[in-house]
Enzyme design. Structure first.
Site: not given
Ligand code: GBH
Length: 458
Positions: A83, A127, A172, A294, A296, A368
């Site tokens: 990707r 993106h 996103e 995605n 996290y 992701e």
């Molecule tokens: C992605 O966004 C992106 O698509 C990518 O470009 C980027 O490099 C990658 O992730 C890594 O960051 O716990 O309150 O701090 C991530 C979206 C939004 C995920 C905020 C984690 C944390 C919220 N992120 N979230 S907090």
């Protein structure tokens, strides 16, 4: 504390698609080469104080010139799919109008070589690198940007469509809306709070129009990559559950509901959009071949802190005037970025999707998942992170949730937006002085796990 090397992963279906993800602006560099135009990020990143340590993506990992080396890494890793994202300002430097053929040539070569290596190309069309001239006319706050985006999608499909396996329209839109237009921590640096919501609607509309444009060019497999995660209320008090519900609405349901159910989850919310949205929702809910998640981490949300602190989102202090506050999840390990490590949040997200969307839910791909840690080589914590998340994913698949693929963020360390080069998400280490690539232990771990999934073959 270094976790022990985990045992073999449970077996995923034979057809399961394994991949890694990157994005154009975060890896390519060569921002002024071969006719590329500037993006909103080109302008934003050079404003003082926007990016940690004054980092810029001028060179990033140098992928634009080193892509053959990166392709060799993909082959060595043994992934079935890659990707990446196509930079809109490389293809259409003004956003629309004149096509920059040299920009398309770059992705054409990449796609050819991926196919030759037996790796399915999975391009993301957008993106976050909005062409600067489009941003200067209001960017995604303007309805016309949706139409321009669909024209761009058509241009890319005309060139690459005969070889692309799976398309991703947007990455996103929630993050671009909230961080870019709402809080001003990402490009274009607007701080509109709730007035940012039209940017969400226009991205979703652009997505729907692009789906139609891609289908008209014969595309058979189209998805989107949206960030999702559980939202946990701080307590069961009315204040906290209400705040968590609003946060869930703004980050999860506001983006998934229109796509999958053809409606916004809340009438108050719909009223804040540039209405009337009924006809747009028909475009936005154009059926998808699959839905990209995605993942996290979960978010712990409560009522605003009476002391007037809004908590943090992605390391950013939230304005206290927001009607919710984000709290640190207690009792969990944290990545180098400070994000809690919660593998079971992945299966929880998938179960929530199954329950909420039922038979309206297409197959899912995890587009992701990954973590930032500073280790250059012996990244045992990344191995433990990936292993934990893949076990949770397997459990969800075993329960009958139709997940078709999993992509690690990211192939290599790269430009982490406002965090600059301070957060390393890669399976491969990048030395930002020499641009030398060095696979980390997690790279070898994933390579071996994929071999084992294939039954030892290759
Ligand atoms: C992605 O966004 C992106 O698509 C990518 O470009 C980027 O490099 C990658 O992730 C890594 O960051 O716990 O309150 O701090 C991530 C979206 C939004 C995920 C905020 C984690 C944390 C919220 N992120 N979230 S907090």
């Amino acid at each position: 504390k270094v976790p022990p090397k985990p045992g073999p992963l449970p077996r995923f279906p034979d057809t399961f698609l394994w991949g890694v993800s990157t994005s154009a602006f975060q890896i390519e560099g060569a921002l002024d080469e071969d006719g590329r135009g500037p993006s909103a990020w080109d302008a934003f990143m050079v404003e003082p104080g926007r990016v940690k340590d004054g980092g810029t993506a001028a060179t990033a990992t140098g992928h634009y010139h080193r892509w053959r080396e990166d392709l060799a890494l993909l082959k060595e890793l043994g992934v079935g799919a890659y990707r990446f994202s196509v930079a809109w300002p490389r293809v259409l430097p003004s956003g629309g109008g004149e096509v920059n053929v040299r920009g398309l040539d770059f992705y054409d070569r990449l796609v050819d070589e991926l196919c030759a290596a037996g790796i399915q190309p999975v391009p993301t069309l957008f993106h976050w690198d909005t062409p600067l001239p489009v941003e200067e006319r209001g960017g995604w706050l303007e309805r016309d940007t949706a139409r321009l985006f669909a024209d761009y999608a058509d241009t890319v499909a005309a060139r690459l469509g005969d070889r692309v396996a799976h398309w991703i329209t947007l990455n996103e839109p929630a993050e671009l809306t909230l961080l870019g237009y709402g809080l001003g921590e990402h490009a274009p640096g607007r701080r509109l709070l709730f007035d940012a919501l039209p940017a969400a609607h226009h991205q979703l509309l652009g997505h729907g129009l692009a789906v139609r444009a891609l289908r008209a060019r014969g595309a058979r497999s189209i998805g989107i990559a949206n960030s999702h995660g559980p939202v946990w209320p701080l307590s069961d008090s009315e204040e906290d559950t209400g705040a968590a519900g609003l946060y869930d609405l703004l980050t999860n349901r506001m983006f998934a509901d229109p796509l999958l159910l053809g409606r916004y989850p809340d009438e108050g919310l719909a009223a804040m959009l540039p209405g009337p949205v009924e006809d747009d929702l028909k475009v936005i809910s154009e059926p998808l071949d699959w839905y990209g998640v995605n993942y996290y981490q979960p978010t712990l949300v409560g009522a605003p802190d009476p002391a007037g602190r809004g908590g943090e989102f992605a390391g950013i202090g939230l304005p206290a005037e927001l009607p919710f506050g984000i709290r640190e999840i207690p009792g969990k390990e944290r990545t180098g970025f400070g994000w809690a490590v919660v593998p079971e949040g992945l299966s929880e997200t998938l179960r929530t999707f199954r329950d909420r969307y039922g038979d309206r839910l297409p197959p899912i791909m995890i587009t992701e998942n990954g973590c930032a840690y500073p280790e250059a080589a012996d990244d045992a914590r990344r191995i433990a992170f990936l292993d934990g998340h893949l076990r949770e994913l397997h459990a969800a698949v075993a329960e009958g949730i139709d997940v078709r693929g999993y992509f690690v963020w990211s192939l290599m360390d790269n430009f982490e937006w406002a965090e600059g080069y301070s957060q390393r998400f890669g399976l491969v280490h990048v030395d930002y002085t020499t641009l030398e690539r060095t696979p980390k232990d997690s790279f070898r771990w994933l390579r071996d796990a994929l071999r084992q999934q294939r039954g030892g073959a290759r």
